[in-house]
Design a protein around this motif. Structure first.
Motif, PDB file in Angstrom:
ATOM      1  N   GLU A   1      36.915  32.129  46.501  1.00 11.80           N
ATOM      2  CA  GLU A   1      37.104  32.536  45.106  1.00 11.80           C
ATOM      3  C   GLU A   1      37.199  31.285  44.255  1.00 11.80           C
ATOM      4  OE1 GLU A   1      37.231  35.241  42.974  1.00 11.80           O
ATOM      5  OE2 GLU A   1      37.601  33.640  41.517  1.00 11.80           O
TER       6      GLU A   1
ATOM      7  N   SER B   1      37.845  42.707  37.383  1.00 11.52           N
ATOM      8  CA  SER B   1      38.822  43.615  37.991  1.00 11.52           C
ATOM      9  C   SER B   1      40.212  43.496  37.355  1.00 11.52           C
ATOM     10  CB  SER B   1      38.935  43.342  39.499  1.00 11.52           C
ATOM     11  OG  SER B   1      37.677  43.488  40.102  1.00 11.52           O
TER      12      SER B   1
ATOM     13  N   THR C   1      40.171  53.237  33.920  1.00  7.94           N
ATOM     14  CA  THR C   1      39.973  54.675  34.109  1.00  7.94           C
ATOM     15  C   THR C   1      39.543  54.932  35.548  1.00  7.94           C
ATOM     16  OG1 THR C   1      39.295  54.892  31.812  1.00  7.94           O
ATOM     17  CG2 THR C   1      38.702  56.712  33.289  1.00  7.94           C
TER      18      THR C   1
ATOM     19  N   VAL D   1      31.341  28.899  45.420  1.00  8.61           N
ATOM     20  CA  VAL D   1      30.126  28.886  46.238  1.00  8.61           C
ATOM     21  C   VAL D   1      28.968  28.372  45.390  1.00  8.61           C
ATOM     22  CG1 VAL D   1      28.493  30.304  47.530  1.00  8.61           C
ATOM     23  CG2 VAL D   1      30.959  30.727  47.735  1.00  8.61           C
TER      24      VAL D   1
ATOM     25  N   PRO E   1      29.769  53.191  37.503  1.00 12.11           N
ATOM     26  CA  PRO E   1      31.149  53.403  37.082  1.00 12.11           C
ATOM     27  C   PRO E   1      32.136  52.424  37.683  1.00 12.11           C
ATOM     28  CG  PRO E   1      30.320  55.311  38.348  1.00 12.11           C
ATOM     29  CD  PRO E   1      29.301  54.239  38.442  1.00 12.11           C
TER      30      PRO E   1
ATOM     31  N   SER F   1      36.106  52.115  40.233  1.00  8.29           N
ATOM     32  CA  SER F   1      36.526  53.423  40.760  1.00  8.29           C
ATOM     33  C   SER F   1      35.742  53.816  42.006  1.00  8.29           C
ATOM     34  CB  SER F   1      36.292  54.514  39.713  1.00  8.29           C
ATOM     35  OG  SER F   1      36.975  54.211  38.546  1.00  8.29           O
TER      36      SER F   1
HETATM   37  C1  FAD Z   1      34.894  46.291  29.431  1.00  6.99           C
HETATM   38  C2  FAD Z   1      34.886  46.871  30.820  1.00  6.99           C
HETATM   39  C3  FAD Z   1      35.505  48.092  31.057  1.00  6.99           C
HETATM   40  C4  FAD Z   1      35.481  48.640  32.341  1.00  6.99           C
HETATM   41  N1  FAD Z   1      36.150  49.810  32.576  1.00  6.99           N
HETATM   42  C5  FAD Z   1      36.199  50.319  33.823  1.00  6.99           C
HETATM   43  C6  FAD Z   1      36.971  51.475  34.084  1.00  6.99           C
HETATM   44  O1  FAD Z   1      37.613  52.028  33.194  1.00  6.99           O
HETATM   45  N2  FAD Z   1      36.972  51.970  35.350  1.00  6.99           N
HETATM   46  C7  FAD Z   1      36.253  51.385  36.350  1.00  6.99           C
HETATM   47  O2  FAD Z   1      36.282  51.910  37.460  1.00  6.99           O
HETATM   48  N3  FAD Z   1      35.536  50.264  36.137  1.00  6.99           N
HETATM   49  C8  FAD Z   1      35.497  49.711  34.908  1.00  6.99           C
HETATM   50  N4  FAD Z   1      34.795  48.558  34.667  1.00  6.99           N
HETATM   51  C9  FAD Z   1      33.999  47.963  35.758  1.00  6.99           C
HETATM   52  C10 FAD Z   1      34.873  47.173  36.726  1.00  6.99           C
HETATM   53  O3  FAD Z   1      35.752  46.338  36.029  1.00  6.99           O
HETATM   54  C11 FAD Z   1      33.969  46.355  37.640  1.00  6.99           C
HETATM   55  O4  FAD Z   1      32.976  47.193  38.202  1.00  6.99           O
HETATM   56  C12 FAD Z   1      34.719  45.711  38.797  1.00  6.99           C
HETATM   57  O5  FAD Z   1      35.900  45.091  38.371  1.00  6.99           O
HETATM   58  C13 FAD Z   1      33.805  44.717  39.468  1.00  6.99           C
HETATM   59  O6  FAD Z   1      34.493  44.138  40.546  1.00  6.99           O
HETATM   60  P1  FAD Z   1      33.874  42.929  41.330  1.00  6.99           P
HETATM   61  O7  FAD Z   1      34.759  42.655  42.483  1.00  6.99           O
HETATM   62  O8  FAD Z   1      32.449  43.209  41.620  1.00  6.99           O
HETATM   63  O9  FAD Z   1      33.834  41.735  40.274  1.00  6.99           O
HETATM   64  P2  FAD Z   1      34.993  40.809  39.641  1.00  6.99           P
HETATM   65  O10 FAD Z   1      36.280  41.508  39.504  1.00  6.99           O
HETATM   66  O11 FAD Z   1      34.411  40.185  38.441  1.00  6.99           O
HETATM   67  O12 FAD Z   1      35.196  39.736  40.771  1.00  6.99           O
HETATM   68  C14 FAD Z   1      34.214  38.773  41.082  1.00  6.99           C
HETATM   69  C15 FAD Z   1      34.922  37.518  41.537  1.00  6.99           C
HETATM   70  O13 FAD Z   1      33.968  36.589  42.040  1.00  6.99           O
HETATM   71  C16 FAD Z   1      34.321  35.280  41.610  1.00  6.99           C
HETATM   72  N5  FAD Z   1      33.115  34.463  41.656  1.00  6.99           N
HETATM   73  C17 FAD Z   1      31.999  34.590  40.907  1.00  6.99           C
HETATM   74  N6  FAD Z   1      31.103  33.653  41.256  1.00  6.99           N
HETATM   75  C18 FAD Z   1      31.657  32.931  42.246  1.00  6.99           C
HETATM   76  C19 FAD Z   1      31.230  31.807  43.018  1.00  6.99           C
HETATM   77  N7  FAD Z   1      30.027  31.234  42.831  1.00  6.99           N
HETATM   78  N8  FAD Z   1      32.057  31.303  43.966  1.00  6.99           N
HETATM   79  C20 FAD Z   1      33.279  31.868  44.173  1.00  6.99           C
HETATM   80  N9  FAD Z   1      33.752  32.907  43.457  1.00  6.99           N
HETATM   81  C21 FAD Z   1      32.941  33.427  42.526  1.00  6.99           C
HETATM   82  C22 FAD Z   1      34.877  35.517  40.202  1.00  6.99           C
HETATM   83  O14 FAD Z   1      35.700  34.446  39.794  1.00  6.99           O
HETATM   84  C23 FAD Z   1      35.644  36.826  40.381  1.00  6.99           C
HETATM   85  O15 FAD Z   1      36.991  36.614  40.737  1.00  6.99           O
HETATM   86  C24 FAD Z   1      34.815  47.965  33.409  1.00  6.99           C
HETATM   87  C25 FAD Z   1      34.223  46.723  33.168  1.00  6.99           C
HETATM   88  C26 FAD Z   1      34.269  46.166  31.896  1.00  6.99           C
HETATM   89  C27 FAD Z   1      33.681  44.815  31.686  1.00  6.99           C
END
Ligand code: FAD
Length: 491
Positions: A35, A45, A53, A205, A430, A433
């Motif tokens: 990370e 997240s 939601t 990474v 979505p 969730s």
């Molecule tokens: C405005 C908004 C509202 C939303 N509302 C909802 C909702 O109500 N309900 C719902 O279910 N979803 C919602 N979502 C979607 C949800 O937030 C995301 O789908 C989810 O958090 C994605 O999780 P993730 O683990 O893929 O990404 P992230 O939580 O972004 O995690 C990715 C991680 O990878 C790390 N990273 C990136 N590149 C590198 C690298 N090269 N090397 C090491 N680390 C790296 C980042 O620092 C980060 O910590 C919403 C999103 C937004 C933007």
């Protein structure tokens, strides 16, 4: 050189879910997680970067489009709800195993409501209610167009509203507010307690390369020392959120070609004034304006973060070329290369409506945002509300059979190599969730042989796995009752 069985890139909800699933299914496997930030759950997240939601289509009107013949298509709503039921079951399993100690630390019951204005929309909502309320996954939904009842359900939304145009709402008690940031941190904390798991914070990474034996070599920069390290594993998951696309492009996989990303930023209006906050207890979703993308559906939510309630309204979309909130202004331009430039250009031509919408959103003044809020809360006062920048969403652009070249996608999308040794998660909605559904999909694609052996354990964790609850009302009722009890929710 560090060698492990699994490398997870990024410490968001997706890697947290995949890591936890894998640790239950193959506890002996060695896992490394990288990370770039100093702790898990700080990007999309994080609790303040998304709306929290628990998307199960109880209130989101964009999942129930009206067909040309005037009937309501509920297929998408049912599919989204089925996916959330998988998350509820897996989280319940983790509570029963004490891997999650207090479910209230990340999930709260909150009524989910849909709210519409105008005769045509009231009629649409009535038809939606008729189509959904008989369905086993939407039991308990109520409809009202009686202003007295609506005032009881949402006083803040009804106070100061005039009788015309007519308004209506549906309400269902089994909705949830999920603190995905807290859940990510809880899952990473329990992963770190397990053997054979190492979480490397402040490790970015920078490259992903094939090595001869079909393992992957991941080049990681330790951001504390500035030094680079190489790590190898036969399986890599790219869970970098908005940062996934550039990493996928570095793999050189054919599956990474002709894909682009379009970043959409978000803003919320937030209210912490307890006198206002105490007058609202629901997530109320409205209808998106014509021409607006699905992620711009306006909603007014009670949020429960760190034991404190606040109200959140939005999202207002905008444009920033960054792929992560903590990303670089060059992210978008750097993601365009020889094999996706035509796809990106085609999208640019096709998406003029979206571009216009985003520019309009970007130009909104605070007073204009307050005006949009007053469509929900007629008496909203400027001094009670402040702006908060939410997370970045990178929408996938790709060539599809139906949409043709450069089609913009609004869903989440798993891209995996043909041999199943690497998978990446792209897209946004979505979203969190459906993390359990999406990560089960990753396991199915990448571990087909092991999945045959893991079936029993998966059914123990997620009893409805492989079954459509919509076709089995008795099981649907049992699962909703049991998960509501374990997670301290309303059925
Ligand atoms: C405005 C908004 C509202 C939303 N509302 C909802 C909702 O109500 N309900 C719902 O279910 N979803 C919602 N979502 C979607 C949800 O937030 C995301 O789908 C989810 O958090 C994605 O999780 P993730 O683990 O893929 O990404 P992230 O939580 O972004 O995690 C990715 C991680 O990878 C790390 N990273 C990136 N590149 C590198 C690298 N090269 N090397 C090491 N680390 C790296 C980042 O620092 C980060 O910590 C919403 C999103 C937004 C933007």
């Amino acid at each position: 050189m560090g060698k492990t069985d699994v490398i997870l890139i990024g410490a968001g909800i997706m890697s947290a879910t995949l890591g936890t699933l894998l640790k239950e299914l193959a506890p002996e496997w060695k896992m490394s997680i990288f990370e770039k930030l100093d702790a898990p759950g700080k990007e999309s997240s994080n609790e303040w970067n998304n709306a929290g939601t628990g998307h199960s289509a109880l209130c989101e009107l964009n999942y129930t489009p009206e067909k040309a013949d005037g009937t309501i298509d509920i297929r998408k709503a049912v599919a989204v709800n089925e996916k959330f039921q998988l998350s509820r079951q897996f989280w319940s399993y983790l509570v029963t195993r004490n891997r999650i100690r207090h479910p209230q630390d990340f999930i709260q019951p909150i009524p989910h409501m849909s709210f519409v204005e105008g005769e045509e929309n009231v009629l649409f909502l009535k038809k939606r209610f008729a189509a959904l309320s008989q369905h086993p996954l939407f039991q308990g939904m109520q409809f009202s167009d009686d202003p007295k009842k609506l005032k009881e359900w949402m006083p803040l939304v009804m106070d100061g509203r005039i009788a015309d145009p007519p308004v209506a709402a549906t309400r269902i008690e089994s909705g949830t507010d999920v603190n995905f940031g807290a859940l990510t941190r809880i899952l990473f904390a329990q992963l770190q307690e397990r053997e054979q798991v190492t979480v490397h914070d402040m490790h970015q990474v920078e490259n992903i390369m094939r090595v001869d034996d079909n393992s992957w070599r991941v080049r990681v920069r330790n951001l504390k020392t500035g030094e680079c390290e190489d790590h190898e594993a036969p399986f890599v998951f790219i869970g970098g959120g908005g940062g996934s696309l550039p990493l996928l492009q570095k793999t050189g996989l054919p599956e990474s070609r002709h894909i682009g990303g379009f970043p959409v930023s978000g803003l919320f209006m937030v209210c912490h004034n307890p006198e206002v906050v105490c007058k609202h207890h629901a997530k109320v979703y409205g209808k998106a304006k014509i021409g607006a993308p699905p992620m711009s559906v306006p909603h007014l939510d009670t949020r429960d973060i760190d034991g404190k309630q606040s109200l959140l309204f939005g999202p207002f979309a905008g444009f920033s070329p960054k792929f992560l909130k903590t990303g670089s202004y060059f992210d978008l331009i750097r993601s365009v290369n020889a094999n996706n430039v035509l796809t990106m250009l085609a999208a640019g031509v096709k998406q003029r409506k979206l571009t216009k919408y985003l520019i309009q959103q970007l130009m909104l003044s605070n007073e204009k945002r307050m005006e949009a809020l007053r469509a929900f809360i007629p008496n909203a006062k400027n001094e009670d509300w402040s702006v908060r920048v939410a997370g970045q969403r990178v929408q996938v652009i790709k060539d599809t059979d139906i949409g043709g070249k450069g089609t913009l996608q609004f869903g989440t999308e798993v891209v995996s190599s043909a041999d199943g040794s690497l998978a990446a998660l792209l897209g946004a909605s979505p979203g969190a969730s459906t993390a359990v559904f999406v990560m089960l999909d990753v396991l199915t694609r990448c571990f087909p042989d092991q999945m045959k052996l893991w079936q029993g354990k998966i059914k123990q964790m997620i009893p409805s796995y492989g079954i459509q609850l919509a076709d089995d009302p008795v099981l649907a009722d049992k699962i909703q009752t049991e998960t509501a009890q374990t997670l301290k929710l309303k059925k």
